[in-house]
Motif scaffolding. Structure first.
Motif, PDB file in Angstrom:
ATOM      1  N   SER A 255       0.809  -1.214  -0.056  1.00  0.00           N
ATOM      2  CA  SER A 255       0.031  -0.106   0.032  1.00  0.00           C
ATOM      3  C   SER A 255       0.864   1.430   0.164  1.00  0.00           C
ATOM      4  N   SER A 256       0.432   2.411  -0.607  1.00  0.00           N
ATOM      5  CA  SER A 256       1.116   3.522  -0.590  1.00  0.00           C
ATOM      6  C   SER A 256       1.051   4.581   0.538  1.00  0.00           C
ATOM      7  N   THR A 257       0.018   4.041   1.413  1.00  0.00           N
ATOM      8  CA  THR A 257      -0.570   4.897   2.561  1.00  0.00           C
ATOM      9  C   THR A 257      -0.528   3.874   3.721  1.00  0.00           C
ATOM     10  N   THR A 258       0.092   4.078   4.791  1.00  0.00           N
ATOM     11  CA  THR A 258      -0.091   3.626   5.923  1.00  0.00           C
ATOM     12  C   THR A 258      -0.494   4.516   7.321  1.00  0.00           C
ATOM     13  N   PRO A 259      -1.481   3.813   8.140  1.00  0.00           N
ATOM     14  CA  PRO A 259      -1.988   5.063   9.258  1.00  0.00           C
ATOM     15  C   PRO A 259      -1.055   5.135  10.095  1.00  0.00           C
ATOM     16  N   TYR A 260      -0.854   6.401  10.773  1.00  0.00           N
ATOM     17  CA  TYR A 260      -0.206   6.431  11.814  1.00  0.00           C
ATOM     18  C   TYR A 260      -1.042   6.476  13.109  1.00  0.00           C
ATOM     19  N   LEU A 261      -0.754   5.319  13.991  1.00  0.00           N
ATOM     20  CA  LEU A 261      -1.437   5.308  14.991  1.00  0.00           C
ATOM     21  C   LEU A 261      -0.803   5.693  16.219  1.00  0.00           C
ATOM     22  N   VAL A 262      -1.312   6.883  16.996  1.00  0.00           N
ATOM     23  CA  VAL A 262      -0.815   7.584  18.019  1.00  0.00           C
ATOM     24  C   VAL A 262      -0.651   6.533  19.306  1.00  0.00           C
ATOM     25  N   PRO A 263       0.571   6.258  19.304  1.00  0.00           N
ATOM     26  CA  PRO A 263       0.972   5.257  20.486  1.00  0.00           C
ATOM     27  C   PRO A 263       0.363   5.878  22.058  1.00  0.00           C
ATOM     28  N   LYS A 264      -0.123   4.971  22.573  1.00  0.00           N
ATOM     29  CA  LYS A 264      -0.623   5.082  24.009  1.00  0.00           C
ATOM     30  C   LYS A 264       0.052   4.285  24.770  1.00  0.00           C
ATOM     31  N   ARG A 265       1.010   4.731  25.711  1.00  0.00           N
ATOM     32  CA  ARG A 265       1.635   4.045  26.674  1.00  0.00           C
ATOM     33  C   ARG A 265       0.768   3.729  27.901  1.00  0.00           C
ATOM     34  N   GLY A 266       0.860   2.444  28.278  1.00  0.00           N
ATOM     35  CA  GLY A 266       0.237   2.003  29.483  1.00  0.00           C
ATOM     36  C   GLY A 266      -0.003   0.350  29.391  1.00  0.00           C
ATOM     37  N   VAL A 267      -0.784   0.142  30.669  1.00  0.00           N
ATOM     38  CA  VAL A 267      -1.169  -1.300  30.610  1.00  0.00           C
ATOM     39  C   VAL A 267      -2.696  -1.420  31.109  1.00  0.00           C
ATOM     40  N   LEU A 268      -3.439  -2.022  30.177  1.00  0.00           N
ATOM     41  CA  LEU A 268      -4.825  -1.988  30.599  1.00  0.00           C
ATOM     42  C   LEU A 268      -4.949  -2.911  31.763  1.00  0.00           C
ATOM     43  N   GLY A 269      -5.877  -2.530  32.750  1.00  0.00           N
ATOM     44  CA  GLY A 269      -6.034  -3.043  33.988  1.00  0.00           C
ATOM     45  C   GLY A 269      -5.066  -2.399  35.075  1.00  0.00           C
ATOM     46  N   GLY A 270      -4.413  -1.511  34.713  1.00  0.00           N
ATOM     47  CA  GLY A 270      -3.262  -0.863  35.410  1.00  0.00           C
ATOM     48  C   GLY A 270      -3.523   0.709  35.264  1.00  0.00           C
ATOM     49  N   ASN A 271      -4.883   1.075  35.299  1.00  0.00           N
ATOM     50  CA  ASN A 271      -5.417   2.585  35.227  1.00  0.00           C
ATOM     51  C   ASN A 271      -4.810   2.988  33.758  1.00  0.00           C
ATOM     52  N   ALA A 272      -4.825   2.367  32.829  1.00  0.00           N
ATOM     53  CA  ALA A 272      -4.055   2.817  31.610  1.00  0.00           C
ATOM     54  C   ALA A 272      -5.024   3.988  30.786  1.00  0.00           C
ATOM     55  N   PRO A 273      -4.311   4.857  30.034  1.00  0.00           N
ATOM     56  CA  PRO A 273      -5.177   5.836  29.417  1.00  0.00           C
ATOM     57  C   PRO A 273      -6.241   5.256  28.246  1.00  0.00           C
ATOM     58  N   MET A 274      -7.101   5.838  27.771  1.00  0.00           N
ATOM     59  CA  MET A 274      -8.095   5.379  26.790  1.00  0.00           C
ATOM     60  C   MET A 274      -7.357   5.550  25.342  1.00  0.00           C
ATOM     61  N   PRO A 275      -7.433   4.716  24.511  1.00  0.00           N
ATOM     62  CA  PRO A 275      -6.708   4.795  23.055  1.00  0.00           C
ATOM     63  C   PRO A 275      -7.309   5.822  22.252  1.00  0.00           C
ATOM     64  N   THR A 276      -6.414   6.459  21.601  1.00  0.00           N
ATOM     65  CA  THR A 276      -6.849   7.191  20.442  1.00  0.00           C
ATOM     66  C   THR A 276      -7.363   6.612  19.383  1.00  0.00           C
ATOM     67  N   ILE A 277      -8.756   6.710  19.048  1.00  0.00           N
ATOM     68  CA  ILE A 277      -9.577   5.652  18.035  1.00  0.00           C
ATOM     69  C   ILE A 277      -9.369   6.414  16.839  1.00  0.00           C
ATOM     70  N   GLN A 278      -8.899   5.837  15.668  1.00  0.00           N
ATOM     71  CA  GLN A 278      -8.498   6.315  14.296  1.00  0.00           C
ATOM     72  C   GLN A 278      -9.237   5.418  13.158  1.00  0.00           C
ATOM     73  N   GLU A 279      -9.775   6.290  12.143  1.00  0.00           N
ATOM     74  CA  GLU A 279     -10.359   5.724  11.160  1.00  0.00           C
ATOM     75  C   GLU A 279      -9.409   6.016   9.909  1.00  0.00           C
ATOM     76  N   TRP A 280      -9.334   5.091   8.997  1.00  0.00           N
ATOM     77  CA  TRP A 280      -9.046   5.380   7.938  1.00  0.00           C
ATOM     78  C   TRP A 280      -9.491   4.450   6.920  1.00  0.00           C
ATOM     79  N   ASN A 281      -9.385   4.561   5.365  1.00  0.00           N
ATOM     80  CA  ASN A 281      -9.763   3.878   4.209  1.00  0.00           C
ATOM     81  C   ASN A 281      -8.651   3.046   3.986  1.00  0.00           C
ATOM     82  N   TRP A 282      -9.116   1.621   3.894  1.00  0.00           N
ATOM     83  CA  TRP A 282      -8.153   0.712   3.575  1.00  0.00           C
ATOM     84  C   TRP A 282      -8.139   0.361   1.883  1.00  0.00           C
TER      85      TRP A 282
END
Length: 340
Positions: A255-282
């Motif tokens: 593919s010529s385009t790759t989504p950039y998913l903003v990383p969220k550090r953390g561990v689910l179950g350990g008061n992790a931040p909620m993720p950034t939800i991203q949409e893109w056309n595949w």
């Protein structure tokens, strides 16, 4: 389904727990629920009935068939006049409530059911009412075969029997949800954490990604914790919705385009931040690779064949063999269009 199918079971002792389960199984079989769903719902009824016996001595379990917008399901109401629940949020964490029950107390109810509402008024000593609802997964008569191919390969850390990683593939009416989950560390505790997260997501797979991450955060609170990436594919629009917490990697090849998913550090179950939800056309010609940190991250798409002659399952196996490290569990999941 009619109101005549509604059943109320009086619960006042250990024998009634078994009775409630058997009557639930009979009703769900009559309503033609799948066997896997029946087993999980019976477990929930056992938990709720056990909770009544242990903490309130007596109460009732009511089973109410549901039919909404061509979706069928079951509502379970557990009512008692006991002392109530001091902390409802803690009560739905695995391992908190019923220590000797069949499946882990109210945490299991929360994981397995689509919706759970707990009403407790301990200050008035009016007891507890728990309303838990299960919806049958929708199927599409016009599109029985998903237009996606999904393959995965996974293994435990060398020298260990239990795998701390997990993956999931859930096909709905016009969507597919996939995910890779990595329990913190490796061994039994990592295995338990990733399975708790996977079970929660599978039981609630039609929810939004934000709600799924919030639910896993709560379900894994007593565990070692997990990192997780989820991707939902819309079959009709070729739109992908992504969410991630922690170091699960995603790569888009061919593919010529790759989504950039903003990383969220953390561990689910350990008061992790909620993720950034991203949409893109595949791009339908592309191939998506998702993997845990048990695989090297410095690889390039050009190093591997992603052509029509190579199945996604074979591709996942090749990636696992070529890129996995020796000091961690490893999982890779590959998604492509079936008609690419």
């Amino acid at each position: 389904m009619t109101l005549q199918d509604e059943e109320t079971i009086a619960v006042g002792g250990e024998a009634d727990i078994i009775l409630a389960g058997s009557r639930t199984k009979a009703l769900l079989s009559k309503l033609k629920f799948e066997n896997s769903a029946i087993e999980e719902i019976v477990l929930v009824v056992h938990e709720l009935a056990s909770n009544i016996v242990k903490h309130a001595n007596e109460g009732t379990i009511t089973l109410i068939p549901q039919n909404l917008d061509e979706r069928t399901g079951i509502e379970i109401r557990a009512s008692d006049s006991g002392p109530g629940i001091d902390d409802v949020d803690k009560a739905v964490v695995d391992g908190y409530s019923t220590a000797d029950s069949l499946g882990g107390g109210l945490g299991a109810v929360h994981r397995l059911m689509d919706d759970v509402v707990i009403n407790s008024r301990e200050e008035q000593n009016t007891g507890v009412q728990i309303v838990a609802t299960w919806w049958n997964r929708a199927t599409s008569p016009d599109q029985s075969t998903p237009p996606l191919e999904v393959g995965a390969a996974t293994r435990a850390m060398p020298g260990h029997e239990l795998n701390g990683d997990a993956f999931l593939i859930e096909h709905e009416t016009t969507q597919t949800l996939v995910g890779v989950i990595d329990g913190l560390g490796h061994g039994q505790l990592a295995h338990q954490a990733s399975r708790t997260a996977k079970q929660y997501v599978r039981a609630h797979s039609t929810q939004s990604l934000a709600d799924l991450f919030a639910g896993v955060e709560q379900a894994c609170h007593k565990s070692r914790g997990v990192v997780m990436l989820l991707a939902r594919f819309d079959w009709d629009t070729d739109q992908v919705t992504l969410g991630s917490v922690g170091n699960i990697s995603i790569r888009v090849c061919n593919s010529s385009t790759t989504p950039y998913l903003v990383p969220k550090r953390g561990v689910l179950g350990g008061n992790a931040p909620m993720p950034t939800i991203q949409e893109w056309n595949w791009d339908p010609a592309s191939v998506i690779v998702v993997h845990s940190d048990g695989l090297r991250s410095d690889w390039q798409c050009e190093e591997f064949e992603f052509g029509d002659d190579c199945s996604v399952t074979d591709t996942a196996a090749e990636l696992l063999q070529s890129l996995s490290t020796q000091d961690d569990d490893a999982t890779v999941l590959v998604v492509s269009r079936a008609d690419r």
